[in-house]
Design an enzyme around this catalytic site. Structure first.
Site, PDB file in Angstrom:
ATOM      1  N   GLN A  56       0.814  -1.205   0.000  1.00  0.00           N
ATOM      2  CA  GLN A  56       0.000   0.000   0.000  1.00  0.00           C
ATOM      3  C   GLN A  56       0.855   1.265   0.000  1.00  0.00           C
ATOM      4  OE1 GLN A  56      -3.537  -1.227   3.031  1.00  0.00           O
ATOM      5  NE2 GLN A  56      -1.485  -1.676   3.724  1.00  0.00           N
ATOM      6  N   GLU A 111      -3.188   0.524  12.615  1.00  0.00           N
ATOM      7  CA  GLU A 111      -2.866   1.778  13.299  1.00  0.00           C
ATOM      8  C   GLU A 111      -2.934   1.653  14.817  1.00  0.00           C
ATOM      9  OE1 GLU A 111      -6.206   4.932  13.550  1.00  0.00           O
ATOM     10  OE2 GLU A 111      -6.564   3.922  11.642  1.00  0.00           O
ATOM     11  N   ASP A 162      -1.463 -12.465   6.710  1.00  0.00           N
ATOM     12  CA  ASP A 162      -2.795 -12.376   6.138  1.00  0.00           C
ATOM     13  C   ASP A 162      -3.783 -12.953   7.150  1.00  0.00           C
ATOM     14  OD1 ASP A 162      -4.892 -14.307   4.458  1.00  0.00           O
ATOM     15  OD2 ASP A 162      -4.699 -12.260   3.682  1.00  0.00           O
ATOM     16  N   ALA A 163      -4.858 -12.223   7.431  1.00  0.00           N
ATOM     17  CA  ALA A 163      -5.789 -12.640   8.487  1.00  0.00           C
ATOM     18  C   ALA A 163      -6.423 -13.993   8.189  1.00  0.00           C
ATOM     19  CB  ALA A 163      -6.865 -11.579   8.685  1.00  0.00           C
ATOM     20  N   ASP A 180     -11.401  -4.885  11.131  1.00  0.00           N
ATOM     21  CA  ASP A 180     -10.986  -3.489  10.994  1.00  0.00           C
ATOM     22  C   ASP A 180     -10.128  -3.381   9.739  1.00  0.00           C
ATOM     23  OD1 ASP A 180     -10.587  -0.811  11.448  1.00  0.00           O
ATOM     24  OD2 ASP A 180      -9.021  -1.092  12.951  1.00  0.00           O
TER      25      ASP A 180
END
Length: 330
Positions: A56, A111, A162-163, A180
């Protein structure tokens, strides 16, 4: 990741900062493209940091109106003046409705703000935060000082993965699982975590018997709720017995925002306020019993769309948020 930018000047068409020919003004505006003919602009004090990770683009900007703001892939993620609205709505309703939440798995949340809100609950023994982008997490740990205490907590287990892969390999189950995640964008790292197959085959089996899943579900305004909000809601309805949608206005997003959970709110406003007082350390800035109950009431337009929605998220038929990578500095 790039280095911090201390003296930022005008930008070119690609948003790359350069010194103006007259040696004059710094970058003055951040522009986020919401649609082909619609932009959301922020007057800037400065651009504090910009860089690119494996997954990103990321920027930390200091806006005149909303304070410091985190931008990923050209989409506003949070601003210090009002991020508490989004994160309190994401985290506290499900934890307050659960009889005794002890373990939480956060998908994304790099975050640290979701973890911060989870750790306010006295019953929490362990919170796992799993984000795919280590560079974004490191960036947020360094620059978002409001979450330093959460990152330092011995109750927080930070995992870079990776979730989906992380949940698949774990044997433990959780009282709460939180999505989230960034909005589903074409080519982005997480749109597959909004699909029916993921919810059904991977996520649901990782919840305890009374476990609750909650996810951010994108823009939920009168003009924007059909982008992804109604789809995510409908997809969850095909996996879970009870699905609750709720919304709140987030000023820095220039829209009403939506969340969806598989847990109906069985408490009244007074009972919610009592649980807040007993369970949570510190004060909530946005949520109380009345506002939580009222957040589940949709206006007629959105309510009708939720009832009539037929689209189901799959890997082959995903819907995407507009504007990926289209922001610029001017």
């Amino acid at each position: 990741m790039g280095e911090a930018v201390e003296n930022v000047y005008g930008t070119n068409a690609h948003g790359d900062c350069h010194r103006a020919k007259d040696g004059g003004d710094a970058c003055k505006w951040y522009e986020e493209e919401i649609d082909d003919d619609l932009k959301w602009c922020f007057a800037l004090n400065s651009v504090l940091h910009r860089g690119t990770s494996k997954f990103q683009d990321i920027a930390l900007i200091d806006t005149k109106h909303f304070g410091k703001a985190l931008v990923i892939d050209g989409k506003m993620q949070s601003a210090e003046m009002d991020e508490f609205i989004y994160h309190e709505c994401l985290i506290h309703p499900s934890l307050l409705c659960h009889p005794n939440p002890k373990t939480v798995f956060i998908m994304g949340g790099g975050e640290g703000s979701a973890a911060r809100e989870v750790l306010k609950h006295k019953t929490i023994q362990r919170a796992v935060m799993c984000d795919i982008d280590e560079e974004v997490v490191d960036f947020c740990r360094r620059y978002l000082t409001v979450n330093c205490e959460a990152f330092a907590s011995d109750k927080l287990c930070l995992v870079i993965n990776d979730a989906r892969a992380e949940l698949e390999k774990r044997e433990e189950k959780y009282d709460i699982i939180v999505g989230d995640l960034a909005d589903p964008v074409e080519g982005g790292p997480c749109y597959q975590l909004y699909t029916k197959s993921f919810y059904e085959q991977v996520l649901k089996p990782k919840l305890h018997h009374h476990g609750i899943f909650v996810t951010q579900a994108g823009p939920a305004g009168v003009l924007t709720h059909k982008e992804v909000f109604s789809s995510i809601y409908n997809t969850l309805k095909h996996v879970f017995k009870h699905v609750l949608a709720y919304t709140a206005h987030v000023p820095s997003f220039a829209d009403t925002w939506g969340w969806a959970s598989d847990q109906p709110i069985m408490l009244d406003a007074q009972q919610i306020d009592e649980r807040i007082g007993k369970r949570i350390n510190g004060e909530l800035l946005y949520l109380n019993g009345e506002s939580l109950v009222s957040s589940t009431t949709m206006n007629k337009s959105v309510y009708t769309s939720l009832l009539k929605e037929t689209h189901i998220y799959t890997e082959e038929s995903a819907r995407f948020i507009y504007g990926h990578g289209r922001a610029c500095f001017a």
